[in-house]
Every structure is written in structure tokens, then in C-alpha cells.
Design an enzyme around this catalytic site. Structure first.
Site, PDB file in Angstrom:
ATOM      1  N   GLU A  49      -5.471  -4.627  10.420  1.00  0.00           N
ATOM      2  CA  GLU A  49      -4.446  -3.610  10.650  1.00  0.00           C
ATOM      3  C   GLU A  49      -4.733  -2.887  11.966  1.00  0.00           C
ATOM      4  O   GLU A  49      -5.532  -1.938  11.993  1.00  0.00           O
ATOM      5  CB  GLU A  49      -4.451  -2.587   9.510  1.00  0.00           C
ATOM      6  N   GLU A  56      -6.477   5.112   7.729  1.00  0.00           N
ATOM      7  CA  GLU A  56      -6.194   6.530   7.433  1.00  0.00           C
ATOM      8  C   GLU A  56      -7.399   7.195   6.780  1.00  0.00           C
ATOM      9  O   GLU A  56      -7.651   8.380   7.002  1.00  0.00           O
ATOM     10  CB  GLU A  56      -4.941   6.630   6.547  1.00  0.00           C
ATOM     11  N   SER A  87       3.360  -2.011  10.289  1.00  0.00           N
ATOM     12  CA  SER A  87       4.801  -2.091  10.553  1.00  0.00           C
ATOM     13  C   SER A  87       5.391  -3.463  10.230  1.00  0.00           C
ATOM     14  O   SER A  87       6.374  -3.879  10.837  1.00  0.00           O
ATOM     15  CB  SER A  87       5.122  -1.694  11.996  1.00  0.00           C
ATOM     16  N   HIS A 108      -9.276   1.749   4.743  1.00  0.00           N
ATOM     17  CA  HIS A 108      -8.021   1.860   5.468  1.00  0.00           C
ATOM     18  C   HIS A 108      -8.195   2.810   6.654  1.00  0.00           C
ATOM     19  O   HIS A 108      -8.953   3.782   6.564  1.00  0.00           O
ATOM     20  CB  HIS A 108      -6.917   2.378   4.526  1.00  0.00           C
ATOM     21  N   ASN A 154       0.881  -1.167   0.000  1.00  0.00           N
ATOM     22  CA  ASN A 154       0.000   0.000   0.000  1.00  0.00           C
ATOM     23  C   ASN A 154       0.918   1.217   0.000  1.00  0.00           C
ATOM     24  O   ASN A 154       1.504   1.550   1.021  1.00  0.00           O
ATOM     25  CB  ASN A 154      -0.902  -0.010   1.248  1.00  0.00           C
ATOM     26  N   TRP A 155       1.042   1.806  -1.168  1.00  0.00           N
ATOM     27  CA  TRP A 155       2.021   2.892  -1.313  1.00  0.00           C
ATOM     28  C   TRP A 155       1.558   4.184  -0.646  1.00  0.00           C
ATOM     29  O   TRP A 155       2.336   5.111  -0.489  1.00  0.00           O
ATOM     30  CB  TRP A 155       2.278   3.158  -2.795  1.00  0.00           C
ATOM     31  N   LYS A 156       0.280   4.272  -0.331  1.00  0.00           N
ATOM     32  CA  LYS A 156      -0.288   5.498   0.262  1.00  0.00           C
ATOM     33  C   LYS A 156      -0.017   6.688  -0.676  1.00  0.00           C
ATOM     34  O   LYS A 156      -0.015   6.512  -1.885  1.00  0.00           O
ATOM     35  CB  LYS A 156       0.252   5.699   1.677  1.00  0.00           C
ATOM     36  N   GLY A 170       2.937  -1.136   4.213  1.00  0.00           N
ATOM     37  CA  GLY A 170       3.056   0.289   3.925  1.00  0.00           C
ATOM     38  C   GLY A 170       4.499   0.647   3.611  1.00  0.00           C
ATOM     39  O   GLY A 170       5.004   0.405   2.511  1.00  0.00           O
ATOM     40  N   GLY A 171       5.189   1.204   4.587  1.00  0.00           N
ATOM     41  CA  GLY A 171       6.549   1.717   4.396  1.00  0.00           C
ATOM     42  C   GLY A 171       7.490   0.762   3.673  1.00  0.00           C
ATOM     43  O   GLY A 171       8.213   1.164   2.748  1.00  0.00           O
ATOM     44  N   GLY A 215       2.493   2.472  10.724  1.00  0.00           N
ATOM     45  CA  GLY A 215       3.460   3.559  10.575  1.00  0.00           C
ATOM     46  C   GLY A 215       4.153   3.949  11.875  1.00  0.00           C
ATOM     47  O   GLY A 215       4.802   4.988  11.952  1.00  0.00           O
TER      48      GLY A 215
HETATM   49  P1  13P Z   1       3.138   0.472   7.618  1.00  0.00           P
HETATM   50  O1  13P Z   1       3.600  -0.854   7.066  1.00  0.00           O
HETATM   51  O2  13P Z   1       3.907   1.638   7.098  1.00  0.00           O
HETATM   52  O3  13P Z   1       3.015   0.440   9.110  1.00  0.00           O
HETATM   53  O4  13P Z   1       1.648   0.671   7.052  1.00  0.00           O
HETATM   54  C1  13P Z   1       0.765  -0.364   7.145  1.00  0.00           C
HETATM   55  C2  13P Z   1      -0.442  -0.023   6.380  1.00  0.00           C
HETATM   56  O5  13P Z   1      -1.162   0.891   6.720  1.00  0.00           O
HETATM   57  C3  13P Z   1      -0.726  -0.794   5.163  1.00  0.00           C
HETATM   58  O6  13P Z   1      -1.995  -0.504   4.684  1.00  0.00           O
END
Ligand code: 13P
Length: 258
Positions: free
Chosen positions: A172, A102, A218, A100, A13-15, A239-240, A178
Site C-alpha cells: 500500500e 494509518e 485507491s 497499516h 478494510n472498513w477502517k 478501503g473506501g 484515500g
Molecule cells: P483506500 O482504498 O480508501 O485508498 O484505502 C486503501 C487502504 O488503506 C486499505 O487498507
């Protein structure tokens, strides 16, 4: 083992990251590193809307599939700034992240709108990755299971047994996203097993056993193996670490070993 019944899926998930040239470069780097996973697990890059067409073109002929990060629930109309499911399928997008945390936290997403988006995605032939998870204080108040049960029930309201086979659930925990604070293998397994039990209540055990449930929050190259070895964790939403080709490919390899 039931795990063999389901497809493991590692999705990035590149956000809100990467311009088109950057997206192209990252996908070109990822492709050869994950080619060995072909036929074993599914590998997906969920990218910003502006990168979708680039991603579909760059990944053509490879085993990397493309997902969007959101979708609107109406087919078309006066919804300034929104993107419909048909617009996504027309580009060649196969998956879409829905609900998500966010989006729930910053953009007013509710279980009702998650449910509407999920149904619209399914009706258009997209595979939704529906995100659920508890806040830190909900975990501290010991209501994680109530929160998750409610999200599963509401987010999947009116989704049929036939349709749910095309749904991926991503667990999640919001406190792990994050933050570098990953859930322990046991914490993640416990909630993913609980999610499967809720699916079994709604759809029966056989269907619940076939649904892919990912962990996200994470997850990285160092901690992925333990999480992905858990009996009810069928992959990850990353994510990251999905923004680094090498790290992402290590997670994909760990999922192949499962
Ligand atoms: P991180 O892996 O950066 O914690 O993000 C997880 C996420 O929100 C994937 O959708």
C-alpha cells in the site's frame, strides 16, 4: 503461471466506519453479490472490533471471511484498550490487518511492533495481512525499494517458512491511500514483484511464489481490472470502495477473472 499457485484475496478494510446495524446491512448486501467467487478467490471483510461478532454471525455459511484491523502482541494483561489474538480467534475471526500505514502514522506502530503482532497472530492461528508501503517523499527520493526491503525483512523477522505460507502481504503506497491517486498498473506490479523477490531471498522461490501479495491504495471498481491482471498482484486491500457493496463486488469479480 505462478499466479495459479496462489490464492487471490480481495479484502475490504472498513477502517473506523459502520455501526453494528450498518455493518449487518452492508454484509447482507455484499454476500449475494460475491457468492459466485466461492471456491475461486477469498473474500474478506476486515471490520472494527465492535463489528466482529456481528460480521462472523452475518457471514456464517457464506464465502465471506472476517478479519480484524489490528491485534496486540501480548496474550493478555495490563494493556488497556488492546485486543489479543486469542480474543479474535475465539469469536471466529480468521484474518487480521497488521501495520497499516494509518497505524504507523497515527498510533506509533513500528516495524518492531508489526513484527511482534505478526508473530502473535500466527501463533494464535490468525492469518496476518501485513501492510508495507513507501511515503511519497521516499518514492521521490528514489528509495522505494530500500524502504520495502527493510519493512519486509523487519516485519517478517523470525517468521518461519512454514508460517509465512499463512501471511498475506499488502503493498500500500502511502501516497495512494484515500487520495484517489492510484499507483499505475506498472508501478504496483514493479513493487509487488520486488516484494516477491525479497520473499524469495528470505524463504526461497517456491515459498515466495505461493505468498499472496495484494495491492491497496485507491483501488476501485474502475481501476481494479488492470491492477489485478498484473502477474504479481494477487488481490486487493480495499478501503473506501469496500464500503459500497456494488463496487466491492465488481472488484471481487475482476479478481476472479484475474
Ligand atoms: P483506500 O482504498 O480508501 O485508498 O484505502 C486503501 C487502504 O488503506 C486499505 O487498507
Amino acid at each position: 503461471m505462478n499466479k495459479a499457485k496462489r490464492k487471490a484475496i480481495i479484502a475490504g478494510n472498513w477502517k473506523m466506519n459502520k455501526t453494528r446495524p450498518e455493518a449487518k446491512a452492508l454484509l447482507e448486501a455484499i454476500k449475494p453479490l460475491v457468492a459466485d467467487a466461492n471456491g475461486k478467490i477469498e473474500v474478506i471483510a476486515c471490520v472494527p472490533f465492535t463489528n466482529l461478532e456481528t460480521a462472523v454471525n452475518v457471514t456464517a455459511g457464506s464465502n465471506v471471511k472476517v478479519g480484524a484491523e489490528n491485534v496486540h502482541f501480548e496474550k493478555s494483561g495490563a494493556f488497556t484498550g488492546e485486543i489479543s489474538a486469542d480474543m479474535l480467534t475465539e469469536i471466529g475471526v480468521e484474518y487480521v490487518v497488521i501495520g497499516h500505514s494509518e497505524r504507523r502514522q497515527y498510533f506509533g506502530e513500528t516495524d518492531e511492533t508489526v513484527n511482534k503482532r505478526t508473530k502473535a497472530a500466527l501463533a494464535a492461528g490468525l492469518k496476518p495481512i501485513v501492510c508495507v508501503g513507501e511515503l511519497l517523499w521516499e518514492r521521490e527520493c528514489n528509495i522505494t525499494e530500500e524502504v520495502i526491503a527493510r519493512q519486509i525483512k523487519l516485519d517478517l523477522f523470525d517468521v518461519t517458512a512454514e508460517q509465512v505460507k499463512n501471511v498475506v502481504i499488502a503493498y500500500e503506497p502511502v501516497w495512494a491511500i484515500g487520495t484517489g491517486k492510484v499507483a499505475t498498473d506498472e508501478q504496483a506490479q514493479e513493487v509487488c514483484a520486488f516484494i516477491r523477490a525479497q520473499l524469495a531471498k528470505l524463504y526461497g522461490q517456491d515459498i515466495a511464489d505461493a505468498v499472496t501479495i495484494q495491492y491497496g491504495g485507491s483501488m476501485n471498481a474502475k481501476n481494479c481490472a488492470g491492477l489485478l491482471a498484473q502477474p504479481d498482484i494477487d488481490g486487493g486491500l480495499i478501503g473506501g470502495a469496500s464500503l459500497k457493496a456494488e463496487d466491492f463486488s465488481i472488484i471481487v469479480k475482476a479478481a476472479v477473472e484475474g
